[in-house]
Design an enzyme around this catalytic site. Sequence first.
Site, PDB file in Angstrom:
ATOM      1  N   GLU A 182     -16.109   7.564 -23.494  1.00 27.92           N
ATOM      2  CA  GLU A 182     -15.530   5.557 -23.206  1.00 27.92           C
ATOM      3  C   GLU A 182     -16.654   4.470 -23.603  1.00 27.92           C
ATOM      4  OE1 GLU A 182     -13.946   3.149 -19.440  1.00 27.92           O
ATOM      5  OE2 GLU A 182     -15.585   4.186 -19.301  1.00 27.92           O
ATOM      6  N   ASP A 190     -18.225   8.802 -19.112  1.00 22.48           N
ATOM      7  CA  ASP A 190     -18.094   6.894 -18.772  1.00 22.48           C
ATOM      8  C   ASP A 190     -18.775   6.308 -18.866  1.00 22.48           C
ATOM      9  OD1 ASP A 190     -15.919   5.458 -16.429  1.00 22.48           O
ATOM     10  OD2 ASP A 190     -17.739   5.474 -14.697  1.00 22.48           O
TER      11      ASP A 190
END
Length: 629
Positions: free
Chosen positions: A360, A307
Site C-alpha cells: 500500500e 500497510d
Amino acid sequence: MTRGLLTEFDLHLFNEGSHSRLHAKMGAHPVADGCHFAVWAPNARSVHVIGDFNDWDKSAVAMELRGDSGIWEAFVKDARVGQRYKYHIRSRFKGYKVDKADPFGFYHEQSPATGSVIWPRAYEWGDAAWLKRRAKANAHREPMSIYELHLGSWRLKPEEGNRWLTYRELAPLLVDYCREMAYTHVEFMPVMEHPFGGSWGYQITGYFAPTSRYGSPQDFMYLVDTLHQAGIGVVLDWAPSHFPADEHGLKFFDGSHLFEHADPRQGHHPDWDSAIFNYGRNEVRSFLLSSAFFWLEFMHADALRVDAVASMIHLDYSRQPGQWIPNQYGGNENLEAISFLRRLNEDAYREIPGVQIIAEESTAWPMVSRPVYLGGLGFGFKWDMGWMNDVLKYMALDPVHRRYHQNDITFRSMYQYAENFVLPLSHDEVVHEKSTLIGKMPGDEWQKFANLRLLHGCMFAQPGKKLLFMGGELAQWREWDYETSLDWHLLQYPPHQGVQRWVADLNRFYAAEPAMHRLDCEPGGFQWVDCADADQSVLTFLRLDGQGRQVLAVFNFTPVPRHGYNIGVDVGGPWVEALNSDASQYGGSGLVNGPLVEAWPGQVHGRPYHLSLTLSPLALMLLRPAGQQ
C-alpha cells in the site's frame, strides 16, 4: 544452566539481521515438563519471568543472559499451557522497571488484559493441495478478486448481545459467502494482537499472535485452512510501519529505545501518535522478517498487504521542514527501510513458493513492484491509489459535468502497466465522514444505484487485480463502524440485491474469461478503441488475453441512452453482450443489447468492422465475439 532452544548460529543470524524464523526459538515454547522462555532485552540489568506458575513473583525466576546477544533465556519447570506470563525487566538506566508482554508471544490475553499466554503451536493442516497449486500458479496471470473485511464487524450474533463471531464460526459462513459472490481471495484487516479496537488492528503489539478476540491461534489456523480447502486465498494486512506506545508493548522495552528510534524526528509518527521501527538495527530487522515469515509460512497466509509503505520509505512523510532528519546523502529516502523491504521481498519470494507481498504505497515512488535486481523494491503488487482517487472524484460528478473531466477517467492508461497493480475500493474510502460508495454517487436514488454499479464495473474492466471492502457489494448507506455489523437487512430490497448480484456476476466473468485477467499486468492486455468522446462521456476499450480472446468494454457515464452508437472492432460477425449493468436483474432499466449483435463491415475507429449498439444509461456493457464462448 538454562536449557535454551537458540543455537549459536541462531544468535549470529539474529544479531546479523537475517534471521527470518525467530518465532521457532524465541518467546514461550512449552514442552512436556515445563516451558522455554527467551526475550531480547540487551539493556536490561536483569529479567525475570513472572506468571501464574510463580504467583507473579518478580524475583522467583531469573533469566540468564546469552553471551553478548542481548537475549535472556529461562526454563521454567512445570509451567503449563494456558498460564499467563510477562517479563519483569529492570533496566541498566535510571532504575527503570517494567512488566512487558512477550514480543514473540503466540497467544495473548484478550484486551484490556495485557498478559501473554503459554500456548502450543501444533495444528494439523489440511490444505496441502491448495499450497501445491498455489506454488505452481503465476499470480500475475491468475484472477485475483479480493474481498476485504474486518473480522469483528462483518457479522455479529444479535441473539447473543451482538457479540462478534469466533474464527471457527466465521469459517463456514465466509466460505459460503465467498463462493456465492465468486471472490478468489479474502483480505483480513490486521488480525495481529492489538490493544485498541478503534485502531482496526493497525496498532499492533503482538506481531506473532492472532488476536484472542475471536479465539485461539489454532482457531485462526482453522479459518485459514477452511478457506484454502474451499479454494479461497487469504491476504493479511501487516503493519511494520509503526507500533503503539502502550506500556506492555514494544516501546521503551528495556529502558532504552530498543525497537524504535530515540529521536522523535525519526521514531515518532505524528499522524498516529505511535513509534516507528528502527529499520537500521539488525535485531529489529530479524524481528520483522520473522513476523512476516510467521504469517506467510507458519500460518499459511498467501499474501501480506504491507500497510503505509510510503510512511516507511520517506523520512519526511507527514512532516514539515525541521521535523525530520535527512539521510547520509541529504535526501528524504529512508535507506534503512528500503533495504529492509527489499530483503523481505527477496527472501519471501525465494523461500516460500507462491506467496505475494503487496504494497500500500500512495506516492509515485518508482518500481515498487519491480525486482530488486532491477532497482525496484521487489513487491509483487502495488495498490493503485491514484486510480482510486481519480475514479471516485469522477464518479462523484453530476453526469452533466463529466464531459469536462474525461481525463480523470482516462489518465490511468498512461501508467497502468508501470506497476503490477491492485485496484482498491478499500475501507479507507467509507469512514471518517467520507461517506459510503453509494453515498458518494450523484443523482436521485435510481441514478445512485446505477452509478455504483458503473463504479464497480470500472474496477473490473480495467487491467489490474480487484479489491472491494465489505459493504460495497451491498450498497450500504451507512459508513462502516468497526463495532457494528454490516447492514445485511438491506438485501430485502431489490436495488441492493441487484448491486450484490452485479458484483457476483462481475467476479464470475472476470475469473472465467481469460481476456479479463490473464494480461492484467502486461501491456498487451489493453487497447483503447475510443477515449476521445468526451462530449457524450463514452469510453470504449478492449481487454485481450494475448491468445486471440477479447472483450469489448463500453461505458456510458451519462443517464442518456444512446441508440445506434457505432464502435469499431476487428472481428466481424455476431457478438454477445455478456454483461450489462443496466439489466433488470441488477436493478437497471432493462435497456440491453442482444441476444446477438452483428459486427458489419465498415471502418470505424480505424477498425474494419463495427457494432451499432444501444448504450444503456449509466452503464457498463461487456461484449465478446460469439465464436469465442
